[in-house]
Design a protein around this motif. Structure first.
Motif, PDB file in Angstrom:
ATOM      1  N   ILE A 118      13.787   3.371 -12.445  1.00 22.50           N
ATOM      2  CA  ILE A 118      14.074   4.718 -11.758  1.00 22.50           C
ATOM      3  C   ILE A 118      15.510   4.915 -11.169  1.00 22.50           C
ATOM      4  CG2 ILE A 118      11.465   4.905 -11.148  1.00 22.50           C
ATOM      5  CD1 ILE A 118      12.212   4.308  -8.282  1.00 22.50           C
ATOM      6  N   GLY A 119      15.838   6.257 -11.011  1.00 24.09           N
ATOM      7  CA  GLY A 119      17.205   6.423 -10.728  1.00 24.09           C
ATOM      8  C   GLY A 119      17.486   5.945  -8.930  1.00 24.09           C
ATOM      9  N   ARG A 120      18.964   5.715  -8.832  1.00 22.61           N
ATOM     10  CA  ARG A 120      19.190   5.340  -7.612  1.00 22.61           C
ATOM     11  C   ARG A 120      19.526   6.561  -6.764  1.00 22.61           C
ATOM     12  NH1 ARG A 120      24.774   5.081  -5.849  1.00 22.61           N
ATOM     13  NH2 ARG A 120      25.042   4.011  -3.691  1.00 22.61           N
ATOM     14  N   LEU A 121      20.246   7.397  -7.154  1.00 22.02           N
ATOM     15  CA  LEU A 121      20.557   8.787  -6.346  1.00 22.02           C
ATOM     16  C   LEU A 121      19.295   9.606  -6.529  1.00 22.02           C
ATOM     17  CD1 LEU A 121      24.259   9.152  -7.491  1.00 22.02           C
ATOM     18  CD2 LEU A 121      23.752   8.752  -5.041  1.00 22.02           C
ATOM     19  N   ASP A 122      18.863   9.608  -7.348  1.00 17.67           N
ATOM     20  CA  ASP A 122      17.580  10.531  -7.644  1.00 17.67           C
ATOM     21  C   ASP A 122      16.307   9.834  -8.077  1.00 17.67           C
ATOM     22  OD1 ASP A 122      15.462  12.506  -7.895  1.00 17.67           O
ATOM     23  OD2 ASP A 122      17.004  13.913  -8.173  1.00 17.67           O
ATOM     24  N   SER A 123      15.232   9.352  -7.606  1.00 13.40           N
ATOM     25  CA  SER A 123      14.432   8.402  -8.096  1.00 13.40           C
ATOM     26  C   SER A 123      13.366   9.219  -9.293  1.00 13.40           C
ATOM     27  CB  SER A 123      13.727   7.611  -7.288  1.00 13.40           C
ATOM     28  OG  SER A 123      14.757   6.777  -6.684  1.00 13.40           O
ATOM     29  N   ARG A 124      13.592  10.434  -9.403  1.00 10.66           N
ATOM     30  CA  ARG A 124      12.602  11.124 -10.375  1.00 10.66           C
ATOM     31  C   ARG A 124      13.178  10.829 -11.813  1.00 10.66           C
ATOM     32  NH1 ARG A 124      13.553  17.023  -9.528  1.00 10.66           N
ATOM     33  NH2 ARG A 124      15.878  16.454  -9.294  1.00 10.66           N
ATOM     34  N   TYR A 125      14.316  10.393 -11.997  1.00  6.01           N
ATOM     35  CA  TYR A 125      15.054  10.027 -13.164  1.00  6.01           C
ATOM     36  C   TYR A 125      14.518   8.737 -13.727  1.00  6.01           C
ATOM     37  CZ  TYR A 125      17.799  14.153 -12.535  1.00  6.01           C
ATOM     38  OH  TYR A 125      18.572  15.762 -12.436  1.00  6.01           O
TER      39      TYR A 125
ATOM     40  N   TYR B  33       0.893  -1.162   0.062  1.00  9.82           N
ATOM     41  CA  TYR B  33       0.006   0.149   0.155  1.00  9.82           C
ATOM     42  C   TYR B  33       0.637   1.164   0.158  1.00  9.82           C
ATOM     43  CZ  TYR B  33      -3.546   3.526   1.787  1.00  9.82           C
ATOM     44  OH  TYR B  33      -4.437   4.451   2.198  1.00  9.82           O
ATOM     45  N   TYR B  34       1.899   1.156   0.930  1.00  5.72           N
ATOM     46  CA  TYR B  34       2.832   2.507   0.817  1.00  5.72           C
ATOM     47  C   TYR B  34       3.889   2.513  -0.211  1.00  5.72           C
ATOM     48  CZ  TYR B  34       0.802   3.866   5.258  1.00  5.72           C
ATOM     49  OH  TYR B  34       0.251   4.307   6.550  1.00  5.72           O
ATOM     50  N   SER B  35       4.059   1.359  -1.031  1.00  2.00           N
ATOM     51  CA  SER B  35       5.242   1.324  -1.955  1.00  2.00           C
ATOM     52  C   SER B  35       4.813   1.206  -3.345  1.00  2.00           C
ATOM     53  CB  SER B  35       6.236   0.051  -1.501  1.00  2.00           C
ATOM     54  OG  SER B  35       5.402  -1.128  -1.916  1.00  2.00           O
ATOM     55  N   GLY B  36       3.706   0.963  -3.644  1.00  2.00           N
ATOM     56  CA  GLY B  36       3.135   0.980  -5.235  1.00  2.00           C
ATOM     57  C   GLY B  36       3.949  -0.294  -5.606  1.00  2.00           C
ATOM     58  N   ILE B  37       4.567  -1.163  -5.225  1.00  2.00           N
ATOM     59  CA  ILE B  37       4.574  -2.562  -5.704  1.00  2.00           C
ATOM     60  C   ILE B  37       3.758  -3.729  -5.026  1.00  2.00           C
ATOM     61  CG2 ILE B  37       6.958  -1.771  -6.522  1.00  2.00           C
ATOM     62  CD1 ILE B  37       8.168  -3.457  -4.086  1.00  2.00           C
ATOM     63  N   GLU B  38       3.742  -4.839  -5.761  1.00  3.39           N
ATOM     64  CA  GLU B  38       2.611  -5.799  -5.335  1.00  3.39           C
ATOM     65  C   GLU B  38       2.968  -6.349  -4.009  1.00  3.39           C
ATOM     66  OE1 GLU B  38       1.391  -8.352  -8.300  1.00  3.39           O
ATOM     67  OE2 GLU B  38       1.461  -7.171  -9.869  1.00  3.39           O
ATOM     68  N   GLU B  39       1.838  -7.031  -3.356  1.00  4.10           N
ATOM     69  CA  GLU B  39       2.092  -7.515  -1.915  1.00  4.10           C
ATOM     70  C   GLU B  39       2.867  -8.834  -2.020  1.00  4.10           C
ATOM     71  OE1 GLU B  39      -1.344 -10.229   0.741  1.00  4.10           O
ATOM     72  OE2 GLU B  39      -1.925  -8.238  -0.038  1.00  4.10           O
ATOM     73  N   LYS B  40       2.706  -9.702  -3.324  1.00  7.62           N
ATOM     74  CA  LYS B  40       3.279 -10.843  -3.385  1.00  7.62           C
ATOM     75  C   LYS B  40       4.702 -10.762  -3.476  1.00  7.62           C
ATOM     76  CE  LYS B  40       3.267 -11.201  -8.498  1.00  7.62           C
ATOM     77  NZ  LYS B  40       2.549 -11.996  -9.621  1.00  7.62           N
ATOM     78  N   VAL B  41       5.432  -9.605  -3.816  1.00  7.70           N
ATOM     79  CA  VAL B  41       6.732  -9.245  -3.912  1.00  7.70           C
ATOM     80  C   VAL B  41       7.233  -9.231  -2.479  1.00  7.70           C
ATOM     81  CG1 VAL B  41       8.473  -7.723  -4.750  1.00  7.70           C
ATOM     82  CG2 VAL B  41       6.519  -8.089  -6.236  1.00  7.70           C
ATOM     83  N   PHE B  42       6.789  -8.325  -1.459  1.00  7.63           N
ATOM     84  CA  PHE B  42       6.972  -8.712  -0.206  1.00  7.63           C
ATOM     85  C   PHE B  42       7.104  -9.963   0.496  1.00  7.63           C
ATOM     86  CE2 PHE B  42       6.049  -4.015  -0.832  1.00  7.63           C
ATOM     87  CZ  PHE B  42       7.140  -3.325  -0.263  1.00  7.63           C
ATOM     88  N   LEU B  43       6.018 -10.649   0.246  1.00 13.54           N
ATOM     89  CA  LEU B  43       5.926 -12.024   0.827  1.00 13.54           C
ATOM     90  C   LEU B  43       7.104 -12.976   0.233  1.00 13.54           C
ATOM     91  CD1 LEU B  43       1.934 -12.583   0.679  1.00 13.54           C
ATOM     92  CD2 LEU B  43       3.356 -12.303   2.712  1.00 13.54           C
ATOM     93  N   GLN B  44       7.021 -12.998  -1.255  1.00 16.33           N
ATOM     94  CA  GLN B  44       8.055 -13.678  -1.689  1.00 16.33           C
ATOM     95  C   GLN B  44       9.519 -13.232  -1.097  1.00 16.33           C
ATOM     96  OE1 GLN B  44       7.599 -12.701  -5.843  1.00 16.33           O
ATOM     97  NE2 GLN B  44       5.977 -14.415  -6.095  1.00 16.33           N
ATOM     98  N   ASN B  45       9.674 -12.200  -0.597  1.00 16.03           N
ATOM     99  CA  ASN B  45      11.068 -11.852  -0.264  1.00 16.03           C
ATOM    100  C   ASN B  45      11.008 -11.794   1.231  1.00 16.03           C
ATOM    101  OD1 ASN B  45      12.991 -10.658  -2.509  1.00 16.03           O
ATOM    102  ND2 ASN B  45      11.153 -10.252  -3.118  1.00 16.03           N
TER     103      ASN B  45
ATOM    104  N   LYS C 172      13.818  -1.265 -10.212  1.00 14.74           N
ATOM    105  CA  LYS C 172      13.504  -2.009 -11.501  1.00 14.74           C
ATOM    106  C   LYS C 172      11.917  -2.083 -11.710  1.00 14.74           C
ATOM    107  CE  LYS C 172      14.391  -4.518 -15.208  1.00 14.74           C
ATOM    108  NZ  LYS C 172      15.299  -4.161 -16.307  1.00 14.74           N
ATOM    109  N   GLU C 173      11.263  -2.744 -10.646  1.00 17.79           N
ATOM    110  CA  GLU C 173      10.255  -3.090 -10.478  1.00 17.79           C
ATOM    111  C   GLU C 173       8.865  -1.745 -10.396  1.00 17.79           C
ATOM    112  OE1 GLU C 173       6.545  -5.390 -10.051  1.00 17.79           O
ATOM    113  OE2 GLU C 173       8.767  -5.743 -10.585  1.00 17.79           O
ATOM    114  N   LEU C 174       9.333  -0.725  -9.765  1.00 18.16           N
ATOM    115  CA  LEU C 174       7.991   0.273  -9.769  1.00 18.16           C
ATOM    116  C   LEU C 174       7.458   0.673 -11.048  1.00 18.16           C
ATOM    117  CD1 LEU C 174       6.921   2.026  -7.488  1.00 18.16           C
ATOM    118  CD2 LEU C 174       8.549   4.017  -8.167  1.00 18.16           C
ATOM    119  N   MET C 175       8.209   0.802 -11.889  1.00 19.51           N
ATOM    120  CA  MET C 175       7.794   1.302 -13.321  1.00 19.51           C
ATOM    121  C   MET C 175       7.677   0.177 -14.355  1.00 19.51           C
ATOM    122  SD  MET C 175       6.659   4.536 -12.631  1.00 19.51           S
ATOM    123  CE  MET C 175       6.782   5.397 -14.251  1.00 19.51           C
TER     124      MET C 175
END
Length: 494
Positions: A335-342, A301-313, A324-327
C-alpha cells in the motif's frame, strides 16, 4: 559546395545548442480567463513570470517562478484576501496544490484521484478564487526557479537550501512581490503542504519580525513535525490510528470495527492509543508480559495485522513494514506511503518494506504532462528550461527547525492570526493523528485553542485529489478565510 553548406549548418547548429539555457531574471506574461465557481462566473487574470531574489548588495542571486491569479472585476484590493501558496519536499515545485486543489484549473483525473488519459486540465468549480487572489511560489531549483550563476560568480547554496535559509530569502522575496502587486493593505494568508507547512510556519514569524508583514491566517495541509518533538513512545504510539484508517479502507478489520463509520472507528482507536498504548510504551520492558500481550492483541484488532508481529517488535511496528504487510495475504500488494488507498506490486511478496511508493508514480503520471502543457500553452510562458517537479536542493540543512514554536509566537504576537490544519486519514507519511498532536502541542498554554482548528478527509496526503474532498477541503478554506477576517472596526487586541 553542398557538403560545405551542410558542414557550416551543422557547426552553427552545434553552436546554437551549446548555448546555456537561461531563465529571464525578471519577466511576466499576462493572460485573461474565466471560471465558474459554485455556479458563478469569475473573470480573472493569470500572471506568470519570474521575480529576482536580491542579495544584501542589491544584486539578483536567484529568480523565482510564480503564477498569480487575480480577479478582474475587483479593483480595490484592500479587503480582498491574498493567499500565498507553497508546496514542500523540500525540493518540490508548487504544482500540486496549484493544479489540483485551490487554483482555477484542476487535473483531469477520476473521482478517486487516479490518472486518466488523455491528460489535461479542466475548470475547478470549487477553487477559492471567488474569495481570494492566489499566488503559487516555486522556491529555488523547483519549477522553473533557478540560482543565477555566472562563470566568475557562484551562488552560495547554503543561502537557499536549509530550514532557516529558505525562510529568510522567501520572506524578502514576498516583501518585493507584495510591494510590486500593491497588496500591502490586503488580508494575507499562507498555505503550505507537507514540508511547506514547515516553511509557512517559519515565515509567519519571519514576515512579522523582519518584514513587518502581519498575516490573518496560516493553513497547514498534511503538516510535518515543524520541530515539535515526538520521538520515542509518542512516535510509536501515534502510528496506530493511521494503521486503523488504512486497514478500514482495505477492509482488513474485524466486522465489529469494519461496520463502523471511519470517524467513529478512529475516535475509538485514538482513545486506546492515548490511554493504553502510550502508558505501556513509556514503561518499556517493565510492562508486564500479560499487559504487553493484551495490548498487542488490541493493536492487532485495530490494525489488521497479526498480534505476533506486534509482540516480535516490542509493540513498535514500523510504517514500512505495515505498508508491506497489510495486504501480503490479499493478492500480495503493497500500500502507498503518502496515500494508502493506492496499491503497488513488488518483485517479491516477501520482505520488510515496499520496493517503491505506489501513489507517487501515479501522481507524476497525471501532473507532469498537465503542468508542462498548461504553463506553456494556456498561460503562454515559453521557455526551454526544464520544469522541475522535484529539484536538486540537497543536502538540506535541517538544523534549527523550531518552526512550530515560531508559529506559536507569531500567533501570540498577532491576535488576528488563526490556523487551520487539514489532513487525509489515509496519509502514512504525515499522518492525521500526528497532525492533531502537532496542533495540540502548538499552544501549551491553551489560551489560543479557539484559533486553531482541524479538518480530516477520507483520502491521503493530497486529500484534494478525491473529488468529494476537493469540494469539502476548498469549502473549509473558504469558511476559514471568511471567519478569520476581522469585522469592520474590530481591533487587534486581547
Amino acid at each position: 559546395m553542398k557538403f560545405l553548406s551542410l558542414l557550416i549548418f551543422s557547426i552553427a547548429s552545434i553552436g546554437l545548442y551549446a548555448q546555456k539555457i537561461e531563465l529571464p531574471v525578471d519577466t511576466m506574461v499576462v493572460t485573461n480567463h474565466s471560471v465558474t465557481i459554485n455556479g458563478k462566473n469569475i473573470n480573472y487574470t493569470a500572471q506568470t513570470g519570474t521575480q529576482p531574489v536580491w542579495d544584501e548588495a542589491g544584486k539578483p542571486v536567484a529568480s523565482l517562478f510564480y503564477t498569480y491569479y487575480k480577479r478582474s472585476d475587483i479593483k480595490n484590493t484592500e479587503n480582498r484576501p491574498l493567499v500565498i501558496s507553497f508546496n514542500g519536499g523540500p525540493g518540490s515545485a508548487s504544482v500540486w496544490m496549484h493544479i489540483a486543489y485551490t487554483g482555477p484549473r484542476v487535473l483531469k483525473i477520476d473521482d478517486e484521484g487516479f490518472p486518466v488519459q488523455p491528460y489535461g486540465l479542466k475548470e475547478n468549480p470549487y477553487s477559492i478564487l471567488d474569495v481570494a487572489d492566489i499566488v503559487y511560489v516555486n522556491p529555488v531549483n523547483t519549477g522553473y526557479s533557478r540560482l543565477i550563476e555566472k562563470e566568475d560568480e557562484k551562488a552560495d547554496r547554503k543561502d537557499f537550501f536549509g530550514v532557516q535559509a529558505d525562510i529568510k530569502y522567501l520572506a524578502g522575496w514576498l516583501n518585493t512581490f507584495v510591494t510590486r502587486k500593491n497588496r500591502w493593505l490586503s488580508p494575507k494568508y499562507l498555505i503550505g503542504e507537507s514540508y511547506g507547512t514547515t516553511r509557512v510556519s517559519g515565515l509567519a514569524l519571519e514576515l512579522q519580525n523582519s518584514q513587518w508583514m502581519y498575516l490573518n491566517g496560516v493553513i497547514l495541509v498534511s503538516p510535518t513535525e515543524m520541530g515539535v518533538n515526538r520521538e520515542g513512545p509518542v512516535e510509536i504510539a501515534n502510528r496506530l490510528p493511521y494503521f486503523a484508517a488504512a486497514a478500514w479502507y482495505h477492509k482488513k478489520l474485524p466486522s465489529a470495527l469494519q461496520n463502523k463509520d471511519l470517524e467513529e472507528l478512529l475516535a475509538e482507536a485514538e482513545e486506546f492509543t492515548i490511554n493504553t498504548v502510550l502508558p505501556a510504551l513509556i514503561k518499556g520492558g517493565f510492562t508486564s508480559e500479560e499487559k504487553k500481550q493484551e495490548i498487542a492483541s488490541k493493536m492487532a484488532y485495530y490494525s489488521g495485522i497479526e498480534e505476533k508481529v506486534f509482540l516480535q517488535n516490542n509493540l513498535d511496528v514500523p510504517f514500512r513494514y505495515f505498508w508491506k504487510e497489510l495486504m501480503r495475504e490479499s493478492g500480495g500488494y503493497t500500500i502507498g506511503r503518502l496515500d494508502s488507498r493506492y496499491l503497488g506490486i513488488d518483485a517479491k511478496v516477501a520482505g520488510d518494506s515496499p520496493d517503491y511508493n505506489a501513489e507517487l508514480t501515479s501522481w507524476l503520471h497525471s501532473f507532469t504532462p498537465a503542468i508542462n502543457y498548461y504553463l506553456q500553452e494556456e498561460l503562454k510562458f515559453k521557455t526551454d528550461i526544464k520544469y522541475n517537479m522535484f529539484g536538486p536542493v540537497h543536502p538540506w540543512d535541517r538544523s534549527g527547525d523550531n518552526t512550530g514554536e515560531n508559529l506559536r509566537q507569531a500567533m501570540a504576537q498577532n491576535p488576528n492570526l488563526d490556523v487551520l490544519v487539514q489532513s487525509g486519514y489515509f496519509d502514512g507519511a504525515t499522518t492525521y493523528f500526528n497532525a492533531k498532536y502537532t496542533m495540540w502541542q502548538l499552544d501549551p498554554s491553551g489560551k489560543m485553542r479557539d484559533r486553531l482548528s482541524f479538518k480530516g478527509y477520507r483520502s491521503g496526503h493530497m486529500m484534494y485529489l478525491r473529488s468529494e474532498d476537493l469540494k469539502n477541503a476548498n469549502e473549509d478554506i473558504r469558511d476559514f478565510i471568511e471567519n478569520s477576517l476581522p469585522k469592520a472596526g474590530d481591533s487587534a487586541k486581547y
